[in-house]
Design a protein around this motif. Structure first.
Motif, PDB file in Angstrom:
ATOM      1  N   TYR A 381       0.697  -0.825  -0.228  1.00 45.85           N
ATOM      2  CA  TYR A 381      -0.150  -0.375   0.063  1.00 45.85           C
ATOM      3  C   TYR A 381       0.922   1.460   0.212  1.00 45.85           C
ATOM      4  CZ  TYR A 381      -3.468   3.171   1.866  1.00 45.85           C
ATOM      5  OH  TYR A 381      -4.309   4.279   1.229  1.00 45.85           O
ATOM      6  N   THR A 382       2.287   1.370   1.114  1.00 46.36           N
ATOM      7  CA  THR A 382       3.298   2.695   0.655  1.00 46.36           C
ATOM      8  C   THR A 382       3.360   2.867  -0.453  1.00 46.36           C
ATOM      9  OG1 THR A 382       3.934   1.725   3.237  1.00 46.36           O
ATOM     10  CG2 THR A 382       5.441   2.921   1.780  1.00 46.36           C
ATOM     11  N   ASP A 383       3.637   1.513  -1.808  1.00 46.32           N
ATOM     12  CA  ASP A 383       3.995   1.820  -2.484  1.00 46.32           C
ATOM     13  C   ASP A 383       2.659   2.262  -3.869  1.00 46.32           C
ATOM     14  OD1 ASP A 383       5.585   1.744  -5.515  1.00 46.32           O
ATOM     15  OD2 ASP A 383       5.389  -0.792  -5.212  1.00 46.32           O
ATOM     16  N   VAL A 411       4.636   8.650   5.408  1.00 47.84           N
ATOM     17  CA  VAL A 411       6.614   7.507   4.896  1.00 47.84           C
ATOM     18  C   VAL A 411       7.478   8.197   6.122  1.00 47.84           C
ATOM     19  CG1 VAL A 411       8.134   6.675   3.221  1.00 47.84           C
ATOM     20  CG2 VAL A 411       5.817   7.375   2.669  1.00 47.84           C
ATOM     21  N   ARG A 412       7.871   9.459   5.974  1.00 52.96           N
ATOM     22  CA  ARG A 412       8.903   9.863   7.004  1.00 52.96           C
ATOM     23  C   ARG A 412       8.530   9.348   8.253  1.00 52.96           C
ATOM     24  NH1 ARG A 412      13.004  12.723   4.469  1.00 52.96           N
ATOM     25  NH2 ARG A 412      13.543  14.213   6.209  1.00 52.96           N
ATOM     26  N   ALA A 413       7.618  10.119   7.918  1.00 53.75           N
ATOM     27  CA  ALA A 413       6.764  10.301   9.839  1.00 53.75           C
ATOM     28  C   ALA A 413       6.888   9.132  10.391  1.00 53.75           C
ATOM     29  CB  ALA A 413       5.656  11.138  10.186  1.00 53.75           C
ATOM     30  N   ARG A 414       6.572   8.016   9.977  1.00 55.78           N
ATOM     31  CA  ARG A 414       6.364   6.518  10.644  1.00 55.78           C
ATOM     32  C   ARG A 414       8.170   6.498  10.502  1.00 55.78           C
ATOM     33  NH1 ARG A 414       3.785   2.257   6.649  1.00 55.78           N
ATOM     34  NH2 ARG A 414       5.556   2.704   5.077  1.00 55.78           N
ATOM     35  N   ALA A 415       9.089   6.778   9.217  1.00 54.44           N
ATOM     36  CA  ALA A 415      10.434   6.524   9.748  1.00 54.44           C
ATOM     37  C   ALA A 415      11.370   7.219  10.551  1.00 54.44           C
ATOM     38  CB  ALA A 415      11.478   6.572   8.396  1.00 54.44           C
ATOM     39  N   GLU A 430      14.161   9.154  -4.052  1.00 53.07           N
ATOM     40  CA  GLU A 430      15.768   8.849  -2.774  1.00 53.07           C
ATOM     41  C   GLU A 430      14.497   8.142  -1.480  1.00 53.07           C
ATOM     42  OE1 GLU A 430      19.660   8.875  -1.149  1.00 53.07           O
ATOM     43  OE2 GLU A 430      18.684   8.336  -3.095  1.00 53.07           O
ATOM     44  N   GLU A 431      13.227   9.183  -1.543  1.00 51.38           N
ATOM     45  CA  GLU A 431      12.466   7.853  -0.579  1.00 51.38           C
ATOM     46  C   GLU A 431      12.503   7.030  -0.970  1.00 51.38           C
ATOM     47  OE1 GLU A 431      11.709   8.353   3.460  1.00 51.38           O
ATOM     48  OE2 GLU A 431      12.063  10.507   2.354  1.00 51.38           O
ATOM     49  N   ARG A 432      12.097   6.572  -1.981  1.00 54.63           N
ATOM     50  CA  ARG A 432      11.562   5.922  -2.152  1.00 54.63           C
ATOM     51  C   ARG A 432      12.482   4.341  -2.189  1.00 54.63           C
ATOM     52  NH1 ARG A 432       7.591   3.397  -5.355  1.00 54.63           N
ATOM     53  NH2 ARG A 432       8.224   2.018  -6.640  1.00 54.63           N
ATOM     54  N   ARG A 433      14.266   4.580  -2.454  1.00 48.97           N
ATOM     55  CA  ARG A 433      15.014   4.149  -2.371  1.00 48.97           C
ATOM     56  C   ARG A 433      15.275   3.433  -0.322  1.00 48.97           C
ATOM     57  NH1 ARG A 433      21.930   6.144  -2.743  1.00 48.97           N
ATOM     58  NH2 ARG A 433      22.369   4.191  -3.468  1.00 48.97           N
ATOM     59  N   LEU A 434      15.170   4.197   0.440  1.00 48.56           N
ATOM     60  CA  LEU A 434      14.878   3.796   2.004  1.00 48.56           C
ATOM     61  C   LEU A 434      13.993   3.276   1.730  1.00 48.56           C
ATOM     62  CD1 LEU A 434      15.858   7.639   2.901  1.00 48.56           C
ATOM     63  CD2 LEU A 434      18.173   5.750   2.483  1.00 48.56           C
ATOM     64  N   GLU A 435      13.099   3.657   1.443  1.00 46.75           N
ATOM     65  CA  GLU A 435      11.938   2.535   2.353  1.00 46.75           C
ATOM     66  C   GLU A 435      11.382   0.787   1.536  1.00 46.75           C
ATOM     67  OE1 GLU A 435       8.066   1.989   3.719  1.00 46.75           O
ATOM     68  OE2 GLU A 435       8.925   3.803   3.837  1.00 46.75           O
ATOM     69  N   PHE A 436      11.936   1.135   0.589  1.00 40.96           N
ATOM     70  CA  PHE A 436      11.809  -0.703  -0.356  1.00 40.96           C
ATOM     71  C   PHE A 436      13.447  -0.914  -0.378  1.00 40.96           C
ATOM     72  CE2 PHE A 436       7.820   2.448  -2.337  1.00 40.96           C
ATOM     73  CZ  PHE A 436       7.180   1.687  -0.958  1.00 40.96           C
ATOM     74  N   GLU A 439      13.852  -4.317  -1.367  1.00 46.48           N
ATOM     75  CA  GLU A 439      12.595  -5.440  -1.751  1.00 46.48           C
ATOM     76  C   GLU A 439      12.746  -5.197  -3.569  1.00 46.48           C
ATOM     77  OE1 GLU A 439       8.989  -4.096   0.047  1.00 46.48           O
ATOM     78  OE2 GLU A 439      10.168  -2.734   1.409  1.00 46.48           O
ATOM     79  N   GLY A 440      13.793  -4.972  -4.043  1.00 50.92           N
ATOM     80  CA  GLY A 440      14.056  -5.501  -5.583  1.00 50.92           C
ATOM     81  C   GLY A 440      13.425  -4.498  -6.348  1.00 50.92           C
ATOM     82  N   HIS A 441      13.059  -3.001  -6.056  1.00 49.22           N
ATOM     83  CA  HIS A 441      12.747  -2.408  -6.650  1.00 49.22           C
ATOM     84  C   HIS A 441      13.461  -0.531  -6.925  1.00 49.22           C
ATOM     85  CE1 HIS A 441       7.925  -2.863  -5.674  1.00 49.22           C
ATOM     86  NE2 HIS A 441       8.689  -2.776  -4.775  1.00 49.22           N
ATOM     87  N   ARG A 442      14.353  -1.267  -6.990  1.00 47.13           N
ATOM     88  CA  ARG A 442      16.086  -0.287  -7.179  1.00 47.13           C
ATOM     89  C   ARG A 442      16.455   0.418  -8.370  1.00 47.13           C
ATOM     90  NH1 ARG A 442      17.606   5.087  -5.868  1.00 47.13           N
ATOM     91  NH2 ARG A 442      19.562   5.502  -6.202  1.00 47.13           N
ATOM     92  N   TRP A 443      16.840  -0.788  -8.941  1.00 46.29           N
ATOM     93  CA  TRP A 443      17.386  -0.879 -10.440  1.00 46.29           C
ATOM     94  C   TRP A 443      15.703  -0.746 -11.380  1.00 46.29           C
ATOM     95  CZ3 TRP A 443      21.438  -0.794 -13.295  1.00 46.29           C
ATOM     96  CH2 TRP A 443      21.142  -0.642 -14.418  1.00 46.29           C
ATOM     97  N   HIS A 444      15.171  -0.894 -10.988  1.00 48.48           N
ATOM     98  CA  HIS A 444      13.018  -0.675 -11.796  1.00 48.48           C
ATOM     99  C   HIS A 444      13.138   0.897 -11.409  1.00 48.48           C
ATOM    100  CE1 HIS A 444      13.322  -5.055 -12.597  1.00 48.48           C
ATOM    101  NE2 HIS A 444      12.778  -5.193 -11.751  1.00 48.48           N
TER     102      HIS A 444
END
Length: 500
Positions: A381-383, A411-415, A430-436, A439-444
């Motif tokens: 759901y975050t995604d 997302v940042r508040a939860r972190a 950058e936020e997606r990088r830290l959150e996921f 989880e295999g998202h970074r290259w895509h």
């Protein structure tokens, strides 16, 4: 209790698993297949077998996305591990077993889906809601496997029915546009056929919400840059279509915000409201668990923990890059949960390198290294929320800057981080990088945001302490080569991707 994990155990018992290192487009036996698909129970088990082909997906995302990206510096001690050429951007990857696995595993899943779609009918499955659901699941999974393929390889052969090996020798690669056409047709059909929820016994199966979320990701990926190659981006500007789907999920779906980051991945809180679609595992032997937590970690770490079965980890550490370690701001709770920053081995030696621990719970290791009982999240759901922010920023419409800031700050508040304003695409990436992370998202994500060449060419010279990686990459490295074993099946049938 997670019933979905029985997909894997059934396949082991029933003997329907095809060889993992070989593509079998034809049914294993025409006679036995015909005799098998007789009633609803047979088709339910056959659909379970399509899910079973997802078993290696978590490892594949670690091998081909995380290890390929700026999140992981994956050079091994000897430089000869199967992931070394992936990490190093070698031009010889057509012979790599990890690349071949991505091709073969996905096409075996497609073959299983085609077998169900070819054979399912009202006589065998008279109950229409069940028949619709089974067809919807098969179509969702076929789309899933083809989407995985198009992101790794670009255009691939299209098999919309079961074909014999001889027939397969006459089917060339289709264009990226043609592959997407099948993916989107399957997902549109799956959205109409799949239910929104399941009972506890069937929890983990694809829902119409999962199909909508995957379709939104397809729209975003298609809308990415082309890089001048025949890769997953088509620059088609389908952000409004993605937004419509994402808003529907947010406004009408059964998902909700989980306030504690660690609880999303807890062994005792699986199928929580953040999970839109995941791959289900459980311990118990017979290949029911996942290899991922141990695959990400080194033997020295596990050997030093009392109660961990011997041989519980992978062969060697793939360390987290310095760049990712320093990207986390002080107070970000995601860092300690996601990354094991050093440890002391059984002999008291201190290891300073870091590895992913996001899916690791030492209190519940399972029976062996293939038996970790944690599900793997594919879409959260975050995604969905962050993809909405992406679509708004990319399109410049469908929402405001304030909408984007609200999503990212949630997302940042939860972190444990302070709010920010004026979120840009680079800040969102950058936020997606830290959150996921892990989880295999970074290259895509790097590819879809149009940043992969710039980011990796800045990162490579800084991180390559062993001087093994390419000095720089070009757009040809956005996708992987066609495996050599496929090129030799019939000379001239497939043309190799440029750069390999």
């Amino acid at each position: 209790m997670k019933k979905i994990s029985l997909y894997i155990s059934f396949m082991l018992v029933a003997g329907l698993l095809s060889c993992e290192d070989k593509l079998e487009q034809a049914p294993l036996s025409d006679a036995s297949s015909a005799n098998f698909y007789r009633n609803a129970a047979d088709f339910q088990q056959a659909v379970n077998g399509i899910y079973a082909q997802l078993r290696r997906y978590p490892d594949r995302t670690f091998d081909l996305s995380e290890t390929r990206s700026d999140n992981v510096y994956g050079s091994s001690s000897t430089g000869v591990r199967e992931w070394d050429p992936v990490n190093d951007f070698a031009t010889t990857l057509e012979n790599n077993t990890l690349v071949a696995e991505a091709w073969n595993n996905n096409f075996n899943g497609i073959m299983r889906a085609n077998t169900v779609l070819d054979r399912i009918n009202a006589a065998a499955v008279p109950e229409e809601p069940l028949r619709n659901r089974l067809e919807g699941e098969a179509r969702f999974l076929r789309a899933f496997y083809y989407f995985d393929l198009v992101r790794w390889f670009g255009g691939v052969p299209l098999y919309q029915t079961v074909v014999s090996p001889a027939e397969a020798l006459n089917i060339p690669r289709s264009s990226v546009e043609e592959v997407y056409a099948l993916i989107m047709a399957d997902l549109n059909k799956a959205i109409t056929l799949l239910p929104g929820t399941y009972s506890a016994a069937d929890r983990g199966r694809a829902t119409n919400w999962a199909a909508k979320a995957l379709m939104a990701r397809v729209h975003l990926t298609r809308s990415g840059p082309t890089y001048g190659i025949k890769g997953p981006g088509l620059n088609v500007n389908e952000y409004s279509q993605a937004l419509t789907l994402l808003n529907d999920i947010i406004n009408n779906g059964p998902f909700s915000w989980v306030s504690n980051y660690a609880s999303i991945f807890s062994y005792t809180n699986e199928n929580n409201p953040d999970i839109v679609f995941d791959i289900q595992f459980r311990k118990g032997g017979l290949g029911l668990g996942t290899t991922l937590p141990g695959y990400m970690g080194p033997p020295a770490y596990f050997n030093a923990i009392p109660g961990i079965p011997s041989g519980q980890s992978g062969v060697e550490m793939r360390e987290i890059s310095t760049d990712l370690l320093t990207a986390y701001k002080p107070g970000d709770v995601r860092k300690a949960f996601t990354i094991q920053s050093g440890f002391r081995d059984v002999n008291g030696n201190i290891e300073t390198r870091s590895f992913y621990r996001k899916f690791l719970d030492e209190r519940d290791p399972g029976l062996d290294r293939t038996d970790w009982p944690i599900n793997f999240p594919v879409i959260r759901y975050t995604d969905v929320l962050l993809m909405k922010a992406e679509a708004i920023l990319k399109s410049g419409s469908g929402g405001s800057q304030q909408d984007v800031d609200v999503i990212v700050n949630r997302v940042r508040a939860r972190a444990g981080l302070q709010p920010i304003t004026g979120v840009t695409l680079n800040m969102l990436l950058e936020e997606r990088r830290l959150e996921f992370a892990g989880e295999g998202h970074r290259w895509h994500d790097l590819v879809r945001f149009g940043r992969v060449i710039e980011v990796m060419n800045t990162w490579l010279p800084k991180e390559d302490e062993l001087n093994r990686m390419a000095e720089s990459i070009n757009p040809n490295f956005v996708i992987y080569p066609i495996p050599f074993t496929q090129l030799t099946v019939r000379e001239g049938l497939y043309e190799q991707n440029p750069g390999y």
